[in-house]
Design an enzyme around this catalytic site. Structure first.
Site, PDB file in Angstrom:
ATOM      1  N   ASP A 268      27.152   7.921  -1.833  1.00 60.60           N
ATOM      2  CA  ASP A 268      26.489   7.369  -3.096  1.00 60.60           C
ATOM      3  C   ASP A 268      25.072   6.928  -2.377  1.00 60.60           C
ATOM      4  OD1 ASP A 268      25.835   7.809  -5.655  1.00 60.60           O
ATOM      5  OD2 ASP A 268      25.035   5.869  -5.151  1.00 60.60           O
ATOM      6  N   ASN A 276      13.533   7.602  -6.185  1.00 68.15           N
ATOM      7  CA  ASN A 276      13.169   8.492  -6.552  1.00 68.15           C
ATOM      8  C   ASN A 276      12.014   8.456  -7.864  1.00 68.15           C
ATOM      9  OD1 ASN A 276      13.152  11.052  -5.968  1.00 68.15           O
ATOM     10  ND2 ASN A 276      14.755  11.560  -7.955  1.00 68.15           N
ATOM     11  N   ASP A 285      13.502  14.343  -2.505  1.00 64.22           N
ATOM     12  CA  ASP A 285      14.375  15.818  -1.884  1.00 64.22           C
ATOM     13  C   ASP A 285      14.404  15.673  -0.353  1.00 64.22           C
ATOM     14  OD1 ASP A 285      14.341  16.403  -4.308  1.00 64.22           O
ATOM     15  OD2 ASP A 285      12.945  18.327  -4.574  1.00 64.22           O
ATOM     16  N   GLU A 310      22.678  12.020  -6.158  1.00 64.98           N
ATOM     17  CA  GLU A 310      22.762  12.144  -4.812  1.00 64.98           C
ATOM     18  C   GLU A 310      24.209  11.321  -3.894  1.00 64.98           C
ATOM     19  OE1 GLU A 310      22.340   8.771  -7.801  1.00 64.98           O
ATOM     20  OE2 GLU A 310      22.083  10.375  -7.679  1.00 64.98           O
TER      21      GLU A 310
END
Length: 404
Positions: A268, A276, A285, A310
């Site tokens: 993770d 983000n 991204d 993620e």
């Protein structure tokens, strides 16, 4: 590395198809008349199958190329039924078709997928039909000025016995060179396919007077395009669109192939949601792609998959936890040192005195949870749950670590 392997594999496949065509041509005298008849009409079957598949999988560019090749073959094979005599055919229709096909393939290769039955799709199909109709009108006109332009000779070359004129030869050469350069620069499998298509179509038109060879090499172009549809369909089904690594569906299939000894690692990205929200989804991204590019380089026989969001998964078949921990530690360290260079945001307000931001590097870390198949964790679902619990422990330890 994955793209390189895929490109090489596709190239080898298309080379085998072309060699197969050569083999069929050399065996032509030994074929019975019914077999020859089937082979001569096989291209229409292949083109039809390719168009059905391209409609099913929404491959608009492939459909347009197949439609172009189908109509071109019909024009060239049945010109007499269109009231075009042999002289008009050789002086106008054939050379104009040699110009039309490569030019259109280059144009189609630059189009974006817009849907076959959308307004854009209908316009594109209509343009091909209009082009062929205009070509037919030009051929029927028997205009001497057009004939001189079409059959213009650049230099004296020993090509008197060659049915294809110098302009068409040059056009095909430039088209082939264009796709080779583009394939090399973009590392694109689609351009590799078009290299194979151009070679096949050129060879078919070069041997236009041998209807058997003409049909075989057009069939080769159709086969290459059908293979491209299958390859793209596989990629959509089994590869993650954003990162390009195997997706969760591919993970499920690989889990079914595992033996009695394996390790699963759940990964993770730390604080990804905050990251983000702060920098935006586009940067997020890009960071996912960056992390994925590191994960596919994991050593120790591991294979990386995108699990979702993620989260990523790595499978280690035939390994124990002690075997894989050093490789995962190296991977964790490698990710933490891989910086993403964020492009500066320019200020568009002329009244603002603030200066554009300088390019800056962003760094992320990953947490890893590892679990091995044991008597406690008897199947892959339990091993994944065990890896998830280990990942949670890694988060509680402060992140950027490996926990088992």
């Amino acid at each position: 590395m994955k793209i390189t392997f895929k490109t090489v594999f596709s190239t080898i496949t298309y080379i085998f198809i072309l060699f197969g065509c050569y083999f069929l041509i050399t065996k032509n005298p030994s074929f019975s008349p019914p077999v020859i008849l089937v082979i001569m009409y096989s291209s229409y079957v292949i083109f039809g199958l390719g168009m059905i598949l391209s409609i099913r999988f929404n491959q608009g560019r492939v459909f347009l190329i197949l439609l172009l090749l189908t109509l071109s073959q019909l024009f060239l094979n049945y010109h007499s039924q269109l009231s075009i005599d042999r002289t008009t055919y050789s002086q106008f229709l054939y050379p104009l078709m040699c110009f039309l096909i490569p030019i259109n393939i280059v144009i189609i290769s630059h189009l974006k997928e817009r849907g076959l039955f959308s307004l854009w799709g209908k316009i594109r199909i209509s343009l091909i039909l209009i082009e062929l109709f205009v070509l037919y009108i030009i051929a029927k006109s028997n205009n001497t000025s057009i004939q001189k332009v079409v059959n213009y000779t650049f230099m004296n070359l020993p090509l008197d016995k060659t049915v294809m004129n110098q302009t068409a030869l040059l056009l095909f050469f430039l088209t082939l060179l264009f796709f080779i350069i583009k394939a090399y620069m973009k590392k694109s499998v689609f351009e590799i396919r078009l290299v194979g298509v151009i070679i096949s179509v050129f060879t078919a038109l070069f041997f236009i007077n041998d209807k058997f060879s003409f049909s075989i090499f057009l069939s080769a172009a159709g086969l290459i395009l059908i293979i491209s549809i299958i390859e793209d369909s596989y990629s959509m089904a089994y590869l993650d669109e954003l990162t390009g690594i195997p997706s969760r569906r591919a993970l499920r299939e690989n889990l079914m192939k595992l033996g009695n000894k394996y390790v699963i690692a759940m990964i993770d990205i730390d604080f990804f949601k905050k990251f983000n929200d702060k920098y935006g989804h586009d940067v997020g991204d890009d960071v996912l792609k960056l992390v994925a590019s590191n994960l596919v380089q994991v050593t120790g026989g591991g294979k990386a998959f995108r699990y979702g969001g993620e989260e990523f998964t790595i499978l280690f078949p035939g390994k124990s936890i002690n075997d894989v921990i050093p490789h995962l530690e190296n991977l964790r360290e490698q990710v933490s040192k891989s910086g993403y260079t964020r492009k500066p945001s320019k200020t568009h307000n002329s009244k603002s005195k603030s200066k554009p931001e300088n390019p800056s590097q962003l760094f992320v870390t990953i947490s890893i949870g590892v679990c091995e198949k044991t008597s406690k964790y008897k199947d892959h679902n339990e091993v994944i749950k065990g890896a998830d619990k280990a990942l949670y422990r890694a988060k509680k330890k402060g992140r950027n670590c490996v926990s088992k």
